[in-house]
Design a protein around this motif. Sequence first.
Motif, short mmCIF file in Angstrom:
data_model
loop_
_atom_site.label_atom_id
_atom_site.label_comp_id
_atom_site.label_asym_id
_atom_site.label_seq_id
_atom_site.Cartn_x
_atom_site.Cartn_y
_atom_site.Cartn_z
N GLU A 85 0.83 -1.21 0.00
CA GLU A 85 0.00 0.00 0.00
C GLU A 85 0.87 1.26 0.00
OE1 GLU A 85 -0.48 -2.65 2.09
OE2 GLU A 85 -2.19 -3.43 0.95
N ALA A 86 1.93 1.25 0.78
CA ALA A 86 2.85 2.39 0.79
C ALA A 86 3.51 2.55 -0.57
CB ALA A 86 3.91 2.21 1.88
N GLU A 89 1.12 4.21 -2.88
CA GLU A 89 1.01 5.65 -2.59
C GLU A 89 2.19 6.42 -3.19
OE1 GLU A 89 0.37 6.52 1.55
OE2 GLU A 89 -1.13 4.94 1.71
N TRP A 90 3.42 5.89 -3.01
CA TRP A 90 4.58 6.55 -3.58
C TRP A 90 4.52 6.52 -5.10
CZ3 TRP A 90 7.76 9.88 -1.53
CH2 TRP A 90 7.92 9.92 -0.14
N LYS A 93 2.48 9.33 -6.29
CA LYS A 93 3.20 10.61 -6.24
C LYS A 93 4.16 10.74 -7.42
CE LYS A 93 3.14 10.98 -1.20
NZ LYS A 93 3.96 11.17 0.01
#
Length: 113
Positions: A85-86, A89-90, A93
């Motif tokens: 999940e992280a 997210e990155w 971005k």
Amino acid sequence: MTHYLISFPSSAMVVSAEDFPDVVRDSHAVIQEAKDAGVYVFGGGIDEDVDPVLVAGDGTVTDGTYPETTRLNGGFTILNLPSREAALEWAGKIAASCRCPQEVRAFQYDPLS
């Protein structure tokens, strides 16, 4: 923590010359954010002006790459993150800053490397 490869092929990044400075600024800002967060491992773009070669175990060098590999180019970032999940997210971005979708892959854990 897992290392994630976040990448895109060169053909995915279609940016006008006018917008390119903004892409550079924005992508550098995201990389700085990752560095500040302590998750940045390595990143860059593959130099497409240098042709790939294959090196065999006996040291033989052959021009080109694996037959099933059509092309490897573009940009990539390796981040060390606590979850998929992280990583997603990155990747979001990075996609926003580069103006193109990103592919996300996890490296397999190898305690000896």
